[in-house]
Design a protein around this motif. Structure first.
Motif, PDB file in Angstrom:
ATOM      1  N   ILE A   2       0.846  -1.188   0.000  1.00  0.00           N
ATOM      2  CA  ILE A   2       0.000   0.000   0.000  1.00  0.00           C
ATOM      3  C   ILE A   2       0.885   1.243   0.000  1.00  0.00           C
ATOM      4  O   ILE A   2       1.977   1.237   0.565  1.00  0.00           O
ATOM      5  CB  ILE A   2      -0.961   0.018   1.210  1.00  0.00           C
ATOM      6  CG1 ILE A   2      -0.201  -0.039   2.536  1.00  0.00           C
ATOM      7  CG2 ILE A   2      -1.966  -1.124   1.112  1.00  0.00           C
ATOM      8  CD1 ILE A   2      -1.072   0.155   3.761  1.00  0.00           C
ATOM      9  N   LYS A   3       0.407   2.287  -0.682  1.00  0.00           N
ATOM     10  CA  LYS A   3       1.158   3.538  -0.758  1.00  0.00           C
ATOM     11  C   LYS A   3       0.767   4.426   0.422  1.00  0.00           C
ATOM     12  O   LYS A   3      -0.414   4.627   0.693  1.00  0.00           O
ATOM     13  CB  LYS A   3       0.859   4.268  -2.059  1.00  0.00           C
ATOM     14  CG  LYS A   3       1.777   5.483  -2.240  1.00  0.00           C
ATOM     15  CD  LYS A   3       1.368   6.472  -3.290  1.00  0.00           C
ATOM     16  CE  LYS A   3       1.312   6.039  -4.682  1.00  0.00           C
ATOM     17  NZ  LYS A   3       1.155   7.139  -5.647  1.00  0.00           N
ATOM     18  N   LEU A   4       1.785   4.940   1.133  1.00  0.00           N
ATOM     19  CA  LEU A   4       1.576   5.817   2.279  1.00  0.00           C
ATOM     20  C   LEU A   4       2.502   7.022   2.172  1.00  0.00           C
ATOM     21  O   LEU A   4       3.418   7.045   1.360  1.00  0.00           O
ATOM     22  CB  LEU A   4       1.860   5.056   3.575  1.00  0.00           C
ATOM     23  CG  LEU A   4       0.938   3.856   3.851  1.00  0.00           C
ATOM     24  CD1 LEU A   4       1.485   3.019   4.988  1.00  0.00           C
ATOM     25  CD2 LEU A   4      -0.471   4.327   4.141  1.00  0.00           C
ATOM     26  N   LEU A  14       4.392   0.142   1.635  1.00  0.00           N
ATOM     27  CA  LEU A  14       4.565  -0.710   2.796  1.00  0.00           C
ATOM     28  C   LEU A  14       3.859  -2.044   2.537  1.00  0.00           C
ATOM     29  O   LEU A  14       2.722  -2.056   2.048  1.00  0.00           O
ATOM     30  CB  LEU A  14       3.960  -0.037   4.039  1.00  0.00           C
ATOM     31  CG  LEU A  14       4.097  -0.778   5.355  1.00  0.00           C
ATOM     32  CD1 LEU A  14       5.555  -0.815   5.801  1.00  0.00           C
ATOM     33  CD2 LEU A  14       3.253  -0.095   6.422  1.00  0.00           C
ATOM     34  N   ASN A  15       4.519  -3.132   2.863  1.00  0.00           N
ATOM     35  CA  ASN A  15       3.920  -4.450   2.695  1.00  0.00           C
ATOM     36  C   ASN A  15       2.852  -4.629   3.770  1.00  0.00           C
ATOM     37  O   ASN A  15       3.162  -4.774   4.955  1.00  0.00           O
ATOM     38  CB  ASN A  15       4.985  -5.539   2.796  1.00  0.00           C
ATOM     39  CG  ASN A  15       4.444  -6.894   2.433  1.00  0.00           C
ATOM     40  OD1 ASN A  15       3.251  -7.161   2.534  1.00  0.00           O
ATOM     41  ND2 ASN A  15       5.342  -7.780   2.026  1.00  0.00           N
ATOM     42  N   ALA A  16       1.595  -4.616   3.367  1.00  0.00           N
ATOM     43  CA  ALA A  16       0.470  -4.691   4.297  1.00  0.00           C
ATOM     44  C   ALA A  16       0.420  -6.020   5.040  1.00  0.00           C
ATOM     45  O   ALA A  16      -0.209  -6.107   6.095  1.00  0.00           O
ATOM     46  CB  ALA A  16      -0.837  -4.461   3.550  1.00  0.00           C
ATOM     47  N   LYS A  36       9.241  -2.830  14.020  1.00  0.00           N
ATOM     48  CA  LYS A  36       9.524  -1.562  13.343  1.00  0.00           C
ATOM     49  C   LYS A  36       8.242  -0.741  13.266  1.00  0.00           C
ATOM     50  O   LYS A  36       7.163  -1.274  13.058  1.00  0.00           O
ATOM     51  CB  LYS A  36      10.068  -1.816  11.945  1.00  0.00           C
ATOM     52  CG  LYS A  36      10.510  -0.550  11.238  1.00  0.00           C
ATOM     53  CD  LYS A  36      11.469  -0.865  10.131  1.00  0.00           C
ATOM     54  CE  LYS A  36      11.850   0.363   9.349  1.00  0.00           C
ATOM     55  NZ  LYS A  36      12.823   1.201   9.988  1.00  0.00           N
ATOM     56  N   LYS A  37       8.373   0.578  13.465  1.00  0.00           N
ATOM     57  CA  LYS A  37       7.220   1.472  13.449  1.00  0.00           C
ATOM     58  C   LYS A  37       7.374   2.513  12.353  1.00  0.00           C
ATOM     59  O   LYS A  37       8.470   2.982  12.078  1.00  0.00           O
ATOM     60  CB  LYS A  37       7.068   2.184  14.798  1.00  0.00           C
ATOM     61  CG  LYS A  37       6.754   1.239  15.921  1.00  0.00           C
ATOM     62  CD  LYS A  37       6.551   1.977  17.232  1.00  0.00           C
ATOM     63  CE  LYS A  37       6.326   0.974  18.329  1.00  0.00           C
ATOM     64  NZ  LYS A  37       5.072   1.124  18.997  1.00  0.00           N
ATOM     65  N   TYR A  38       6.249   2.859  11.743  1.00  0.00           N
ATOM     66  CA  TYR A  38       6.182   3.910  10.737  1.00  0.00           C
ATOM     67  C   TYR A  38       5.109   4.902  11.167  1.00  0.00           C
ATOM     68  O   TYR A  38       4.021   4.498  11.573  1.00  0.00           O
ATOM     69  CB  TYR A  38       5.806   3.341   9.365  1.00  0.00           C
ATOM     70  CG  TYR A  38       6.881   2.483   8.750  1.00  0.00           C
ATOM     71  CD1 TYR A  38       7.860   3.041   7.932  1.00  0.00           C
ATOM     72  CD2 TYR A  38       6.923   1.122   8.991  1.00  0.00           C
ATOM     73  CE1 TYR A  38       8.844   2.249   7.368  1.00  0.00           C
ATOM     74  CE2 TYR A  38       7.908   0.325   8.431  1.00  0.00           C
ATOM     75  CZ  TYR A  38       8.861   0.899   7.626  1.00  0.00           C
ATOM     76  OH  TYR A  38       9.849   0.115   7.071  1.00  0.00           O
ATOM     77  N   GLU A  53      -8.574  -2.801   0.693  1.00  0.00           N
ATOM     78  CA  GLU A  53      -8.594  -2.821  -0.775  1.00  0.00           C
ATOM     79  C   GLU A  53      -7.485  -3.727  -1.313  1.00  0.00           C
ATOM     80  O   GLU A  53      -7.698  -4.488  -2.261  1.00  0.00           O
ATOM     81  CB  GLU A  53      -8.446  -1.404  -1.344  1.00  0.00           C
ATOM     82  CG  GLU A  53      -9.701  -0.574  -1.225  1.00  0.00           C
ATOM     83  CD  GLU A  53     -10.882  -1.196  -1.975  1.00  0.00           C
ATOM     84  OE1 GLU A  53     -10.726  -1.625  -3.136  1.00  0.00           O
ATOM     85  OE2 GLU A  53     -11.966  -1.287  -1.359  1.00  0.00           O
ATOM     86  N   TYR A  54      -6.319  -3.638  -0.709  1.00  0.00           N
ATOM     87  CA  TYR A  54      -5.205  -4.503  -1.103  1.00  0.00           C
ATOM     88  C   TYR A  54      -5.588  -5.972  -0.930  1.00  0.00           C
ATOM     89  O   TYR A  54      -5.391  -6.788  -1.822  1.00  0.00           O
ATOM     90  CB  TYR A  54      -3.972  -4.155  -0.265  1.00  0.00           C
ATOM     91  CG  TYR A  54      -2.907  -5.214  -0.278  1.00  0.00           C
ATOM     92  CD1 TYR A  54      -2.051  -5.369  -1.366  1.00  0.00           C
ATOM     93  CD2 TYR A  54      -2.754  -6.078   0.806  1.00  0.00           C
ATOM     94  CE1 TYR A  54      -1.082  -6.356  -1.377  1.00  0.00           C
ATOM     95  CE2 TYR A  54      -1.787  -7.062   0.802  1.00  0.00           C
ATOM     96  CZ  TYR A  54      -0.955  -7.195  -0.287  1.00  0.00           C
ATOM     97  OH  TYR A  54      -0.001  -8.174  -0.296  1.00  0.00           O
TER      98      TYR A  54
END
Length: 67
Positions: A2-4, A14-16, A36-38, A53-54
């Motif tokens: 997904i695009k973030l 990011l790999n959902a 890991k955090k984003y 959606e993904y």
């Protein structure tokens, strides 16, 4: 994936599949299984919608007329 958008305004994918949890702290914080955090600009519900959606694209067969 997904695009973030990171806090610096740069977009990334990011790999959902690796998301463990999504929180509003008040910024949206995504924690992966490896710890890991984003922190992203999108609100929590938008991230959840993108993940859903993904997952639909991955697990549901295409509808007639869709490619």
């Amino acid at each position: 994936m997904i695009k973030l958008t990171g806090l610096n305004g740069k977009e990334f994918y990011l790999n959902a599949e690796y998301i463990e949890k999504i929180e509003a702290n008040p910024d949206t914080t995504i924690t992966l299984y490896n710890g890991k955090k984003y922190i992203v600009l999108e609100p929590v519900q938008e991230v959840v919608n993108r993940v859903m959606e993904y997952k639909k694209k991955i697990f549901l067969p295409p509808m007639v007329g869709e490619e």
